[in-house]
Write a protein that holds these residues in place. Structure first.
Motif, PDB file in Angstrom:
ATOM      1  N   LYS A  93       0.857  -1.188   0.000  1.00  0.00           N
ATOM      2  CA  LYS A  93       0.000   0.000   0.000  1.00  0.00           C
ATOM      3  C   LYS A  93       0.888   1.233   0.000  1.00  0.00           C
ATOM      4  O   LYS A  93       1.613   1.489   0.965  1.00  0.00           O
ATOM      5  N   TRP A  94       0.830   1.973  -1.105  1.00  0.00           N
ATOM      6  CA  TRP A  94       1.667   3.160  -1.261  1.00  0.00           C
ATOM      7  C   TRP A  94       0.818   4.363  -1.620  1.00  0.00           C
ATOM      8  O   TRP A  94      -0.076   4.282  -2.457  1.00  0.00           O
ATOM      9  N   GLU A  95       1.100   5.462  -0.967  1.00  0.00           N
ATOM     10  CA  GLU A  95       0.589   6.777  -1.372  1.00  0.00           C
ATOM     11  C   GLU A  95       1.653   7.774  -0.972  1.00  0.00           C
ATOM     12  O   GLU A  95       2.011   7.879   0.201  1.00  0.00           O
ATOM     13  N   LEU A  96       2.161   8.497  -1.955  1.00  0.00           N
ATOM     14  CA  LEU A  96       3.368   9.286  -1.737  1.00  0.00           C
ATOM     15  C   LEU A  96       3.312  10.560  -2.563  1.00  0.00           C
ATOM     16  O   LEU A  96       2.874  10.546  -3.719  1.00  0.00           O
ATOM     17  N   THR A  97       3.752  11.658  -1.971  1.00  0.00           N
ATOM     18  CA  THR A  97       3.900  12.918  -2.693  1.00  0.00           C
ATOM     19  C   THR A  97       5.367  13.326  -2.646  1.00  0.00           C
ATOM     20  O   THR A  97       5.963  13.414  -1.566  1.00  0.00           O
ATOM     21  N   VAL A  98       5.945  13.551  -3.815  1.00  0.00           N
ATOM     22  CA  VAL A  98       7.327  14.023  -3.931  1.00  0.00           C
ATOM     23  C   VAL A  98       7.310  15.253  -4.826  1.00  0.00           C
ATOM     24  O   VAL A  98       7.130  15.155  -6.041  1.00  0.00           O
ATOM     25  N   ASP A  99       7.457  16.415  -4.228  1.00  0.00           N
ATOM     26  CA  ASP A  99       7.387  17.679  -4.958  1.00  0.00           C
ATOM     27  C   ASP A  99       6.094  17.747  -5.761  1.00  0.00           C
ATOM     28  O   ASP A  99       5.021  17.752  -5.184  1.00  0.00           O
ATOM     29  N   ASP A 100       6.178  17.760  -7.097  1.00  0.00           N
ATOM     30  CA  ASP A 100       4.974  17.906  -7.913  1.00  0.00           C
ATOM     31  C   ASP A 100       4.414  16.576  -8.416  1.00  0.00           C
ATOM     32  O   ASP A 100       3.588  16.554  -9.328  1.00  0.00           O
ATOM     33  N   VAL A 101       4.839  15.464  -7.815  1.00  0.00           N
ATOM     34  CA  VAL A 101       4.347  14.145  -8.196  1.00  0.00           C
ATOM     35  C   VAL A 101       3.577  13.524  -7.035  1.00  0.00           C
ATOM     36  O   VAL A 101       4.052  13.526  -5.902  1.00  0.00           O
ATOM     37  N   TRP A 102       2.397  13.019  -7.309  1.00  0.00           N
ATOM     38  CA  TRP A 102       1.636  12.240  -6.339  1.00  0.00           C
ATOM     39  C   TRP A 102       1.435  10.862  -6.942  1.00  0.00           C
ATOM     40  O   TRP A 102       1.126  10.723  -8.133  1.00  0.00           O
TER      41      TRP A 102
END
Length: 276
Positions: free
Chosen positions: A133-142
């Motif tokens: 189960k992954w949900e991740l925000t990295v700068d302008d990427v979700w």
């Protein structure tokens, strides 16, 4: 590299209307990521006109997508976030990605010795009987994942062992199907939400058969399909011949494409990037 552009008359008006509705709903609830659009049948049928041009209009938010090979794509966001899909030990992008996703059906979809410079290494299979189960925000990427089953194991099926990864970048919702082995259910479609671009394995044997893949793509109602995992021209052409009944087919002579929200086709289109 080329910029992908399509005539989208009528589609832009829908996007504006959709945005207005979403804005009203946001007053009461948190906005949904990648909400589903209306079906293609409700849109005007306009042939997709491919514009091969250097660069894009100034100020336009774009994502660059490069087919590295097999099932690995290299995605570059406007802010410079880099992603490698199905990161493995045989086919890798030329630079270390900040984010790398992996799957477990075959060794060519995961790495036993990943680059230590990867900030976020995301296996698509779970541990101790629990799905990934992954949900991740990295700068302008979700990004997030939705799991599916794979063939194999004592019972013939290993549940939740494959992950489809969704990347929201530059206003686009890009889906990598991973090593998909079965047609998606309504629950999968609901979990995925709106998809604008799908990266689809089209070998027709190791993953889903051709008829099942076409059924899945029609359920997703995606404007743009980019094939992967096709091994050679014979397998690819078998898929394209069947898809030609439903989609416009565009062949590229370069492995990279620049995409934007405004460049999505109204007529569903398959874009073939050279690879294997």
């Amino acid at each position: 590299m080329f910029a992908l552009g399509f005539v989208a008359k009528g589609f832009a008006a829908f996007v504006i209307l959709s945005g207005a509705v979403s804005g009203a709903l946001a007053q009461d609830t948190e906005p949904e990521r990648c909400p589903r659009l209306i079906a293609f049948e409700a849109l005007p049928v306009v042939p997709a006109a491919l514009r091969l041009a250097q660069g894009t209009e100034q100020g336009e938010s774009t994502v660059r997508l490069t087919y590295v090979g097999h099932s690995t794509f290299f995605i570059e966001s406007p802010a410079g976030v880099t992603i490698a899909t199905d990161y493995n030990d045989g086919v890798r992008p030329p630079v270390t990605p900040r984010i790398a996703t992996m799957n477990i059906a075959h060794s060519s979809h995961r790495s036993y010795s990943p680059d230590p410079g990867i900030e976020h290494l995301l296996p698509g299979w779970g541990q101790d009987g629990e799905p990934a189960k992954w949900e991740l925000t990295v700068d302008d990427v979700w990004l997030r994942n939705v799991t599916t089953n794979i063939r194999g194991g004592a019972a013939g099926v290993t549940r939740d062992a494959n992950s489809m990864f969704v990347f929201e970048v530059a206003g686009l919702c890009i889906l990598h199907l991973g090593h998909l082995h079965h047609v998606l259910t309504d629950d999968h479609l609901k979990a995925l939400g709106r998809i604008d671009v799908v990266l689809a394995p089209v070998d027709g044997s190791y993953t889903l058969d051709v008829e099942g893949m076409i059924e899945t793509l029609q359920k997703l109602q995606v404007p743009l399909v980019i094939p992967m995992h096709y091994f050679g021209p014979t397998t690819l052409n078998r898929f394209l011949t069947r898809m030609g009944d439903h989609y416009e087919v565009v062949l590229s002579d370069t492995p990279s494409v620049t995409l934007s929200r405004d460049s999505l086709p109204v007529q569903p289109t398959v874009l073939v990037l050279p690879g294997y």
